[in-house]
Structures are given as C-alpha cells and as structure tokens.
Write an enzyme that holds these catalytic residues in place. Structure first.
Site, PDB file in Angstrom:
ATOM      1  N   SER A 118      10.835  42.177 -12.158  1.00  0.00           N
ATOM      2  CA  SER A 118      12.043  42.992 -12.114  1.00  0.00           C
ATOM      3  C   SER A 118      13.285  42.129 -12.367  1.00  0.00           C
ATOM      4  CB  SER A 118      12.097  43.739 -10.773  1.00  0.00           C
ATOM      5  OG  SER A 118      13.037  44.781 -10.801  1.00  0.00           O
ATOM      6  N   ASP A 172       6.975  53.524 -14.216  1.00  0.00           N
ATOM      7  CA  ASP A 172       7.995  52.781 -13.463  1.00  0.00           C
ATOM      8  C   ASP A 172       9.280  53.604 -13.377  1.00  0.00           C
ATOM      9  OD1 ASP A 172       9.905  50.970 -12.479  1.00  0.00           O
ATOM     10  OD2 ASP A 172       8.942  49.273 -13.463  1.00  0.00           O
ATOM     11  N   HIS A 203       6.619  50.737 -10.146  1.00  0.00           N
ATOM     12  CA  HIS A 203       7.321  49.442 -10.136  1.00  0.00           C
ATOM     13  C   HIS A 203       6.577  48.501  -9.190  1.00  0.00           C
ATOM     14  CE1 HIS A 203      10.796  47.093 -11.291  1.00  0.00           C
ATOM     15  NE2 HIS A 203      11.130  46.855 -10.035  1.00  0.00           N
TER      16      HIS A 203
END
Length: 222
Positions: A118, A172, A203
């Site tokens: 991320s 996601d 995610h």
C-alpha cells in the site's frame, strides 16, 4: 547518512549477503509483515536480512487528522489527484538512508530488494526508481506509483532494468485495481520489466501471493 527510522530485523543466516527492506501500509508498523518471513520458501537464496522499518506518526488528512504511522499524508480518496510531495520525498530520504546502512554493513546494492504494501508500495517505487545504484528488485504489493507525472524526468538509469514484482487484489476497495493497472502501464511504457499478479482478494495478502513472492525472491536474489 544514518536513518532515524525504528526497525525490526530478521536474518535467515548469521552472515546475510542480501537484504529486503519492507515498508508497511498506512496505520501499521514494522511488525506487520514479520510473520510472512517464515512462510516464504527461500530455498537456494543467500542469507537474507529482512529489515522492517516503522513510519513516523503524523496527522493523516483523510482520517480527520488522526495521528498514525504514515509514510506521507493522504489528502483525498483519489490518492493521486493531490499528493503530499514533501512527505513522499522525506520518506524517500529515510529509506535511502536504510539502504546506505545495509551497504555499510557489507551488502551490495544489487543484493537489496525494496518491498512494500500500500503506502509502502508507493515508497518502494518512489525510492527505487530514483535510486542511483542498481538494486536487486522492487516488490510492489497493493499500491501505486506516486508523483507519476514526475517519474519520467526523475528516474535514474541505474534501475531501468531492475525486476519489478507488482501484485494487487481484484476487489481492493482501498487502492482500486485500476490505479495499480495505470501504474503498471506507465512503468511498461517507460520500459520497465514488470511481473504483474492479481488475486481474488481485497486490500490484503493471500497465500497464493506469498508463494509467488517467494518464487520471485529466489529468482532475483539467487
């Protein structure tokens, strides 16, 4: 140059000759990906020092200014329309200092992998593509390329041919897969070698992805 970041370290041998510097996502810390090391099949790899830094705690705009570990501020849900360029560049310098520390400990730059999830993925690309020495690889999980309008001018030729592992979840909801695909396509347009993987997940990280990460690390560090 020494880093001010707190780190956790795990070595797979007493005399590691390779390193993986692995950045966490927003709100996590250096402990987040430590458990994955034991799940990786690293047979045939040299001894590896895994370095897990923790980002500093800063107010995050999108979370109403709540203070949490973050590599840079997130200003909008769009992620790339307005970006915290100063924060990105400060964290880039901190990660470059971590690389310098590993080199000072005797690990060659071309045996160092930058990895991240991320926000950590964004920092992997922000730092790795600009780094002036050849790195072993860039592992980019569930993230995107920040400051994408500047990378063509700022990238360094040293890492033009560095392998890039890019993985994303099709479902996601945090970093939409189309953001990752746009980053992938820009990297391909710029001539980078991108190994793209996508998984039926949100995610997060899944078992199939961990297996693919192990396969990739064995190739780039063998």
């Amino acid at each position: 140059m020494s880093s001010t970041l707190e780190t956790l370290e795990i070595s797979t041998s007493e005399t590691p000759s390779a390193a993986v510097i692995w950045m966490h996502g927003l709100g996590a810390d250096g402990s987040d990906f430590v458990p994955i090391v034991k799940e990786l099949d690293l047979s045939g790899c040299p001894g590896i020092r895994f370095v897990f830094p923790s980002a500093p705690a800063i107010p995050v705009t999108i979370n109403n200014g709540y203070v949490m570990p973050a590599w840079y501020d997130i200003l909008t849900t769009d992620l790339v329309r307005r970006e915290d360029e100063a924060g990105l560049r400060k964290s880039q310098a901190d990660i470059e200092a971590l690389i310098a520390e590993q080199i000072a400990l005797g690990i060659a730059a071309d045996k160092i992998v930058l990895a991240g999830f991320s926000q950590g993925c964004a920092m992997t690309l922000q730092t790795g593509l600009r780094y002036p020495q050849k790195l072993a690889g860039l592992m980019c999980l569930s993230g995107y390329l920040p400051l994408n309008d500047k990378i063509a001018a700022e990238r360094h030729a040293a890492n033009q041919h560095t392998p890039i592992f890019q993985a994303h979840g099709r479902a996601d909801p945090v970093v939409l897969v189309n953001h990752a695909e746009m980053s992938r396509d820009l990297l391909l347009q710029l001539g980078y070698s991108v190994e793209w993987h996508e998984y039926m997940m949100q995610h997060s990280v899944c078992a199939e992805e961990v297996a693919d990460i192990g396969n990739w690390l064995r190739r780039v560090l063998a």
